[in-house]
Design a protein around this motif. Structure first.
Motif, PDB file in Angstrom:
ATOM      1  N   GLY A  54     -10.171  -8.021 -27.502  1.00  0.00           N
ATOM      2  CA  GLY A  54      -9.421  -9.111 -27.951  1.00  0.00           C
ATOM      3  C   GLY A  54      -8.140  -8.150 -28.630  1.00  0.00           C
ATOM      4  N   GLY A  55      -7.465  -6.959 -27.743  1.00  0.00           N
ATOM      5  CA  GLY A  55      -6.504  -6.734 -27.349  1.00  0.00           C
ATOM      6  C   GLY A  55      -5.905  -7.271 -26.718  1.00  0.00           C
ATOM      7  N   VAL A  56      -4.261  -6.333 -25.887  1.00  0.00           N
ATOM      8  CA  VAL A  56      -3.468  -6.125 -25.244  1.00  0.00           C
ATOM      9  C   VAL A  56      -4.736  -4.608 -24.232  1.00  0.00           C
ATOM     10  CG1 VAL A  56      -0.880  -5.868 -24.621  1.00  0.00           C
ATOM     11  CG2 VAL A  56      -1.940  -7.126 -26.703  1.00  0.00           C
ATOM     12  N   ASN A  57      -4.752  -5.534 -22.817  1.00  0.00           N
ATOM     13  CA  ASN A  57      -5.265  -4.661 -21.209  1.00  0.00           C
ATOM     14  C   ASN A  57      -4.318  -5.609 -20.762  1.00  0.00           C
ATOM     15  OD1 ASN A  57      -7.748  -3.787 -22.905  1.00  0.00           O
ATOM     16  ND2 ASN A  57      -7.780  -5.461 -23.384  1.00  0.00           N
ATOM     17  N   ARG A  58      -3.339  -4.237 -20.116  1.00  0.00           N
ATOM     18  CA  ARG A  58      -2.641  -4.501 -18.933  1.00  0.00           C
ATOM     19  C   ARG A  58      -1.868  -3.167 -18.263  1.00  0.00           C
ATOM     20  NH1 ARG A  58       1.473  -8.768 -19.117  1.00  0.00           N
ATOM     21  NH2 ARG A  58       0.432  -9.475 -20.590  1.00  0.00           N
ATOM     22  N   VAL A  59      -1.963  -4.151 -16.930  1.00  0.00           N
ATOM     23  CA  VAL A  59      -2.021  -2.610 -16.296  1.00  0.00           C
ATOM     24  C   VAL A  59       0.281  -3.265 -15.861  1.00  0.00           C
ATOM     25  CG1 VAL A  59      -1.337  -1.984 -13.001  1.00  0.00           C
ATOM     26  CG2 VAL A  59      -4.101  -2.785 -14.694  1.00  0.00           C
ATOM     27  N   ILE A  60       0.922  -2.332 -16.161  1.00  0.00           N
ATOM     28  CA  ILE A  60       2.510  -2.290 -15.427  1.00  0.00           C
ATOM     29  C   ILE A  60       2.616  -1.148 -14.361  1.00  0.00           C
ATOM     30  CG2 ILE A  60       4.795  -2.326 -16.965  1.00  0.00           C
ATOM     31  CD1 ILE A  60       3.887  -1.658 -19.344  1.00  0.00           C
ATOM     32  N   LEU A  61       2.804  -2.423 -12.904  1.00  0.00           N
ATOM     33  CA  LEU A  61       3.297  -1.642 -11.867  1.00  0.00           C
ATOM     34  C   LEU A  61       4.137  -1.728 -11.320  1.00  0.00           C
ATOM     35  CD1 LEU A  61       2.926  -0.994  -8.735  1.00  0.00           C
ATOM     36  CD2 LEU A  61       2.378  -3.588  -8.816  1.00  0.00           C
ATOM     37  N   ALA A  62       5.219  -0.208 -11.169  1.00  0.00           N
ATOM     38  CA  ALA A  62       6.218  -0.022 -11.514  1.00  0.00           C
ATOM     39  C   ALA A  62       6.685   0.548  -9.916  1.00  0.00           C
ATOM     40  CB  ALA A  62       7.497   1.083 -12.039  1.00  0.00           C
ATOM     41  N   THR A  63       7.303   0.082  -9.070  1.00  0.00           N
ATOM     42  CA  THR A  63       7.304   0.318  -7.323  1.00  0.00           C
ATOM     43  C   THR A  63       8.919   0.096  -7.358  1.00  0.00           C
ATOM     44  OG1 THR A  63       6.281   0.062  -5.310  1.00  0.00           O
ATOM     45  CG2 THR A  63       6.708  -1.938  -6.830  1.00  0.00           C
ATOM     46  N   ASP A  64       9.234   0.505  -5.841  1.00  0.00           N
ATOM     47  CA  ASP A  64      10.936  -0.056  -5.339  1.00  0.00           C
ATOM     48  C   ASP A  64      10.495  -1.173  -4.328  1.00  0.00           C
ATOM     49  OD1 ASP A  64       9.721   1.935  -3.923  1.00  0.00           O
ATOM     50  OD2 ASP A  64      11.850   2.536  -3.246  1.00  0.00           O
ATOM     51  N   GLY A  65       9.408  -0.878  -3.791  1.00  0.00           N
ATOM     52  CA  GLY A  65       9.327  -1.596  -2.829  1.00  0.00           C
ATOM     53  C   GLY A  65       7.716  -1.851  -1.667  1.00  0.00           C
ATOM     54  N   ASP A  66       8.106  -1.462  -0.508  1.00  0.00           N
ATOM     55  CA  ASP A  66       6.471  -2.207   0.413  1.00  0.00           C
ATOM     56  C   ASP A  66       4.969  -0.728  -0.435  1.00  0.00           C
ATOM     57  OD1 ASP A  66       6.763  -4.421   1.660  1.00  0.00           O
ATOM     58  OD2 ASP A  66       7.874  -2.997   2.970  1.00  0.00           O
ATOM     59  N   PHE A  67       3.636  -1.842   0.601  1.00  0.00           N
ATOM     60  CA  PHE A  67       2.490  -0.937   0.445  1.00  0.00           C
ATOM     61  C   PHE A  67       2.410  -0.057   1.614  1.00  0.00           C
ATOM     62  CE2 PHE A  67       1.263  -3.070  -3.762  1.00  0.00           C
ATOM     63  CZ  PHE A  67       2.246  -1.972  -4.828  1.00  0.00           C
ATOM     64  N   ASN A  68       2.757   0.543   1.827  1.00  0.00           N
ATOM     65  CA  ASN A  68       3.093   0.940   3.240  1.00  0.00           C
ATOM     66  C   ASN A  68       1.207   2.036   4.522  1.00  0.00           C
ATOM     67  OD1 ASN A  68       3.577   3.967   3.509  1.00  0.00           O
ATOM     68  ND2 ASN A  68       6.152   3.315   3.106  1.00  0.00           N
ATOM     69  N   VAL A  69       0.359   2.303   2.981  1.00  0.00           N
ATOM     70  CA  VAL A  69      -0.503   2.774   3.529  1.00  0.00           C
ATOM     71  C   VAL A  69      -1.766   2.035   2.256  1.00  0.00           C
ATOM     72  CG1 VAL A  69      -1.702   5.603   3.162  1.00  0.00           C
ATOM     73  CG2 VAL A  69       0.446   5.063   3.681  1.00  0.00           C
ATOM     74  N   GLY A  70      -3.069   1.968   3.339  1.00  0.00           N
ATOM     75  CA  GLY A  70      -4.207   2.078   2.729  1.00  0.00           C
ATOM     76  C   GLY A  70      -4.127  -0.043   2.260  1.00  0.00           C
ATOM     77  N   THR A  71      -4.084  -0.502   1.347  1.00  0.00           N
ATOM     78  CA  THR A  71      -4.236  -2.550   1.165  1.00  0.00           C
ATOM     79  C   THR A  71      -2.863  -2.693   1.180  1.00  0.00           C
ATOM     80  OG1 THR A  71      -5.981  -1.898   0.497  1.00  0.00           O
ATOM     81  CG2 THR A  71      -4.795  -3.773   0.450  1.00  0.00           C
ATOM     82  N   VAL A  72      -2.928  -3.257   2.821  1.00  0.00           N
ATOM     83  CA  VAL A  72      -1.565  -3.375   3.024  1.00  0.00           C
ATOM     84  C   VAL A  72      -1.170  -4.933   2.949  1.00  0.00           C
ATOM     85  CG1 VAL A  72      -0.080  -0.881   4.026  1.00  0.00           C
ATOM     86  CG2 VAL A  72      -1.443  -2.834   5.979  1.00  0.00           C
ATOM     87  N   ASN A  73      -1.824  -5.227   3.519  1.00  0.00           N
ATOM     88  CA  ASN A  73      -2.526  -6.830   3.777  1.00  0.00           C
ATOM     89  C   ASN A  73      -1.679  -8.017   2.054  1.00  0.00           C
ATOM     90  OD1 ASN A  73      -4.041  -9.759   4.304  1.00  0.00           O
ATOM     91  ND2 ASN A  73      -2.709  -9.250   5.997  1.00  0.00           N
ATOM     92  N   GLN A  74      -0.799  -8.371   2.324  1.00  0.00           N
ATOM     93  CA  GLN A  74      -0.494  -8.952   1.128  1.00  0.00           C
ATOM     94  C   GLN A  74      -1.204 -10.059   0.464  1.00  0.00           C
ATOM     95  OE1 GLN A  74       3.602 -10.554   0.532  1.00  0.00           O
ATOM     96  NE2 GLN A  74       2.978 -12.204  -0.852  1.00  0.00           N
ATOM     97  N   ASN A  75      -1.878 -10.970   1.289  1.00  0.00           N
ATOM     98  CA  ASN A  75      -3.260 -12.079   0.886  1.00  0.00           C
ATOM     99  C   ASN A  75      -4.327 -10.858   0.076  1.00  0.00           C
ATOM    100  OD1 ASN A  75      -1.670 -13.648   1.548  1.00  0.00           O
ATOM    101  ND2 ASN A  75      -2.663 -13.514   3.885  1.00  0.00           N
TER     102      ASN A  75
END
Length: 495
Positions: free
Chosen positions: A215-236
């Motif tokens: 019943g509350g506010v459950n949220r991830v706030i992602l703060a970034t400048d750009g690409d994910f270039n290691v690990g999961t990099v595929n946008q899909n």
């Protein structure tokens, strides 16, 4: 070896999703227009950053609906909370051509005082890769999150997850009355390494689930400048990961920072599939606007999967064009399909949409007359309706499965509602829409140039232009000087 003054500048790898403006539609062929609402504003503040730096924004960085929705048009609020928002419409001659009409649809959500917001379980997911080592990136990010931290109450919880070469937990779920610990954890953050965003998202959602507030506010706030270039990099793959997690009741907000490698396309899309919103933070003032002044609307969702469908009457409207929302267009059959995701509205949020209409018999039609098509039946329909507006939404926490899960609001738009002149709110919205078009090449507004756009904006707010309106007028003048004057530096092209 080149001297320091001749060192090559880093390549600009900013990415923007390619798109084309909505075309003019012939009502007799396509009477329905269906789209998902959008409350994002990141395009406007990102383009503002470029113009202030003397850089001409790439056309695909300009999304008209995000320009329009950056501003408040004082749409009427609901009188009770029985319906989470109120829908209003305005119809008037188009400011750029009196032979056409402008239809403004306004949606205003009920507001919730900060003190009355339900408990918040927030995870700050922060990019600390090497590219974040710039004044407009990690330092500005830390200032922004510090502002939000100071708004916390004892019932709120904050976790901090960072990602660079690998993801790490900096702060486990911590009560909002321990602000000193949260601020110290933020202050210790340093940039370094590559960007493994996929692992960071997984860990952030794990923390959100651990501290989940029913019943509350459950949220991830992602703060970034750009690409994910290691690990999961595929946008899909990233989109699928986020879409799967939203089903657990945890939303995703994305905040963009910095320049040079900013991935606008990915940030906007992740927020879309994560049932969240996307903003771009270019200044401390923008951070305060998004995370302090608009905290309720940013955090608390009051209506989910909000869809709009307008059916135009071909007896009265020969053509129409939806301004913006190109990446929010829905199939007409998806309007009644509760399984299809759409945009969300936060507490106190405003959403504004504009249509340009060509009445039957107008001399300003854009589409050619068809030789073999009969004219639409000459009848005005029900009481002179030019259109019927339908809106569907779900209450937060509703099960998506039931046939009656979504709720329907209908509003007829009558020919008799046509005003002699547009209101100041509509005139300002029209100026903002024309500005977005001018930045994309300027082909839609019947000869409106930079000076006319600025003049209309000034007239719309009379002698009392607020800070945001005044800044907008200054941006129009800056864009004019940049584009009509000396050759400007150009930002990255679309990906």
């Amino acid at each position: 070896m080149p001297s320091a003054g001749l060192m090559a500048q880093p390549a600009n790898t900013e990415k923007y999703a390619e798109r084309e403006d909505n075309p003019v539609r012939r009502t007799a062929d396509e009477p329905l227009s269906t789209f998902s609402i959008d409350v994002d504003t990141g395009s406007y503040s990102n383009v503002r950053r470029m113009l202030n730096q003397g850089v001409r924004p790439p056309a695909d960085s300009v999304r008209a609906e995000e320009f329009i929705n950056y501003f408040d048009y004082n749409h009427p609020a609901p009188t009770t909370r029985d319906t989470p928002f109120r829908v209003t419409t305005e119809l008037a001659p188009a400011p750029w051509n009196a032979q056409r009409q402008l239809l403004m649809i306004g949606i205003k959500g009920y507001d919730v005082p900060k003190a009355a917001l339900p408990p918040a379980n927030l995870v700050f997911l922060i990019d600390t890769s090497g590219s974040m080592d710039a004044p407009d990136k990690l330092p500005l990010l830390k200032s922004a999150f510090s502002m939000l931290t100071r708004q916390l109450r004892p019932q709120d919880r904050i976790s901090i997850v960072v990602y660079a070469g690998s993801a790490g937990l900096v702060l486990p779920p911590t009560s909002g009355d321990r602000q000193g610990e949260i601020l110290e954890a933020l202050d210790r953050l340093q940039a370094g390494g590559s960007t493994n965003g996929g692992d960071g998202i997984r860990l952030a959602y794990a923390m959100a689930k651990q501290a989940y507030v029913k019943g509350g506010v459950n949220r991830v706030i992602l703060a970034t400048d750009g690409d994910f270039n290691v690990g999961t990099v595929n946008q899909n793959a990233l989109e699928t990961l986020v879409a799967d997690q939203r089903k657990s009741g945890i939303a995703l907000t994305t905040l963009g920072f910095g320049q040079g490698n900013y991935n606008d396309a990915l940030s906007e899309k992740l927020a879309d599939v994560g049932d969240g919103n996307h903003a771009y933070i270019d200044t401390v003032q923008e951070a305060r606007k998004v995370l302090v002044e608009e905290m309720g609307s940013t955090m608390l969702t009051i209506a989910r999967d909000v869809k709009i469908q307008v059916e135009f009457n071909p007896a009265l409207v020969s053509e129409y064009r939806l301004i913006g929302y190109e990446n929010r267009i829905l199939k007409h059959e998806d309007f009644d399909n509760d399984k299809v995701d759409a945009g969300d509205i936060g507490a106190g949020h405003e959403v504004t949409a504009l249509y340009e209409l060509t009445p039957v018999g107008s001399t300003a039609a854009r589409l050619p007359v068809l030789r073999y098509r009969d004219a639409p039946a000459a009848q005005a329909g029900k009481g002179g309706e030019i259109a019927n507006l339908k809106l569907r939404y779900k209450r937060p926490g509703q099960d998506d499965g039931g046939a009656d899960s979504s709720r329907l609001i209908q509003t007829p738009i009558l020919r008799s509602q046509l005003r002699a002149r547009p209101s100041e709110s509509m005139r300002f919205a029209a100026s903002v829409a024309a500005f977005a078009d001018a930045l994309r090449g300027g082909s839609r507004y019947d000869g409106w140039g930079w000076e006319r756009i600025a003049r209309e904006a000034r007239a719309a707010c009379s002698d009392d232009c607020g800070n945001q309106q005044g800044e907008f007028i200054g941006l129009v003048q800056r864009a004019r000087a940049l584009i009509e004057g000396e050759p400007a530096r150009t930002a990255a092209v679309s990906d």
